[in-house]
Design an enzyme around this catalytic site. Structure first.
Site, PDB file in Angstrom:
ATOM      1  N   ASP A 187      64.940  21.791   0.669  1.00 49.65           N
ATOM      2  CA  ASP A 187      64.253  22.801   1.487  1.00 49.65           C
ATOM      3  C   ASP A 187      63.064  23.407   0.737  1.00 49.65           C
ATOM      4  O   ASP A 187      62.318  24.211   1.303  1.00 49.65           O
ATOM      5  CB  ASP A 187      65.246  23.915   1.871  1.00 49.65           C
ATOM      6  CG  ASP A 187      65.513  23.959   3.364  1.00 49.65           C
ATOM      7  OD1 ASP A 187      64.808  23.240   4.103  1.00 49.65           O
ATOM      8  OD2 ASP A 187      66.404  24.719   3.783  1.00 49.65           O
TER       9      ASP A 187
ATOM     10  N   LYS B 279      70.646  18.444  12.160  1.00 50.56           N
ATOM     11  CA  LYS B 279      70.240  17.868  10.876  1.00 50.56           C
ATOM     12  C   LYS B 279      71.216  16.756  10.480  1.00 50.56           C
ATOM     13  O   LYS B 279      70.803  15.677  10.035  1.00 50.56           O
ATOM     14  CB  LYS B 279      70.189  18.965   9.798  1.00 50.56           C
ATOM     15  CG  LYS B 279      69.009  19.918  10.008  1.00 50.56           C
ATOM     16  CD  LYS B 279      69.106  21.201   9.187  1.00 50.56           C
ATOM     17  CE  LYS B 279      67.961  22.135   9.580  1.00 50.56           C
ATOM     18  NZ  LYS B 279      67.995  23.436   8.915  1.00 50.56           N
TER      19      LYS B 279
ATOM     20  N   GLN C 198      71.987  26.599   4.985  1.00 50.92           N
ATOM     21  CA  GLN C 198      71.375  27.120   6.213  1.00 50.92           C
ATOM     22  C   GLN C 198      71.177  28.632   6.084  1.00 50.92           C
ATOM     23  O   GLN C 198      72.116  29.370   5.827  1.00 50.92           O
ATOM     24  CB  GLN C 198      72.270  26.779   7.423  1.00 50.92           C
ATOM     25  CG  GLN C 198      71.662  27.149   8.767  1.00 50.92           C
ATOM     26  CD  GLN C 198      70.395  26.359   9.086  1.00 50.92           C
ATOM     27  OE1 GLN C 198      70.283  25.183   8.759  1.00 50.92           O
ATOM     28  NE2 GLN C 198      69.435  27.010   9.709  1.00 50.92           N
TER      29      GLN C 198
END
Ligand code: NDP
Length: 281
Positions: free
Chosen positions: A120, A53, A97
């Protein structure tokens, strides 16, 4: 194989090139989109995901800052970091994460994040907006599934869609997105009765259960569009999806491979969400 391939690498490249162009335009206005990644613990797969990422961010001209914390980090210290990132004007998107190592709880962390930086799409506010049919930040994997269907101009409206899996990360948002695009959607899970019969009704079948090669040819209607979200590592190290690819490809009209299907889309949509977060500042 009779099915045509839905190539995630091709679609992801197109999404990223669009992001690159729009990042250039933002930079010309003095805005450089910034993503903060937060990685807790030492799970090797999570490290690989976060590194990818960050690299993609840099490649597209965005700013990225990585925060790596020990597995022993307290809930309070993690919350303090999120609050600091919420206030940081150079950061437009925050990515925590998941999964977090035990005993850390993800829900309070996701809720503490500014909904404006929730790239997200997992903050309750953004989840609610999605449920209302007014999506703002959409979870990256299901957003990627929709982008793939659209790239290949596959009809969604009026189709029967079956989503296998009901997680907040994939199954539920995928079902909502398909429903908002006027598919008739059934969501399946581990307690679904006669799963093969339900799957056989699908014009669009989304497999997001995390069970290697679980969806067999007899569970798939002739000519169905099959999207395989699953990522499973077999004993020999090979990556496989939730779909028995070879057998199902002989029956489907379109199919995503694993790897090279939904996987590359997840990062591409994260980049897109980060660029969009910066566009609205
Ligand atoms: P979860 O484990 O959170 O959810 C799995 C879902 O599948 C649950 O709803 C579960 O049902 C359902 N399920 C499990 N077994 C069965 C079964 N035998 N029959 C029917 N339903 C079943 O997983 P995620 O949603 O997070 O991820 C799903 C898969 O997608 C995983 O392989 C994951 O690695 C992959 N993934 C891939 C990404 C990508 O970028 N390509 C990104 C995110 C995930 P129940 O609710 O009843 O337990």
């Amino acid at each position: 194989m009779s099915a045509q391939l839905i190539d995630g690498k091709v679609v992801a490249k197109a999404v990223k090139e669009d992001v690159r162009t729009r990042v250039e335009a933002l930079k010309a206005r003095g805005i450089r989109p910034g993503l903060a990644t937060v990685l807790v613990g030492d799970d090797p797969a999570s490290h690989v995901y976060v590194r990818n990422k960050q690299r993609t961010c840099e490649d597209l001209g965005m700013h990225t800052v990585g925060h790596e914390l020990a597995a022993t980090t307290s809930q309070e210290d993690l919350l303090t970091l999120i609050q600091r990132l919420n206030r940081d004007p150079a950061i437009h998107g925050i990515l925590v994460q998941l999964p977090l190592p035990k005993p850390l709880r993800s829900e309070p962390i996701l809720s503490a994040m500014s909904p404006d930086k929730d790239v997200d799409g997992l903050h309750p506010f953004n989840m609610g907006k999605l449920m209302m049919g007014e999506p703002r930040f959409v979870p990256c994997t299901p957003a990627g599934v929709m982008a793939m269907l659209d790239y290949y101009k596959l009809t969604i409206e009026g189709k029967t869609a079956v989503v296998v899996g009901r997680s907040n990360l994939v199954g539920k948002p995928a079902a909502l997105l398909l429903m908002h695009r006027h598919a008739t959607v059934t969501v399946c899970h581990s307690k679904t009765s006669d799963l093969p019969a339900v799957c056989r009704r699908a014009d669009i079948l989304v497999a997001a259960m995390g069970k290697a090669r679980f969806v067999r040819a007899e569970m798939v209607k002739d000519g169905a569009v099959v999207i395989d979200v699953g990522i499973n590592r077999e004993a020999d190290g090979k990556l496989v999806g939730d779909v028995d690819f070879e057998a199902v490809a002989a029956k489907a009209s379109w199919i995503t491979p694993v790897p090279g299907g939904v996987g590359p889309m997840t990062i591409a949509m994260l980049m897109r969400n980060t660029m969009l977060a910066a566009s609205t500042t």
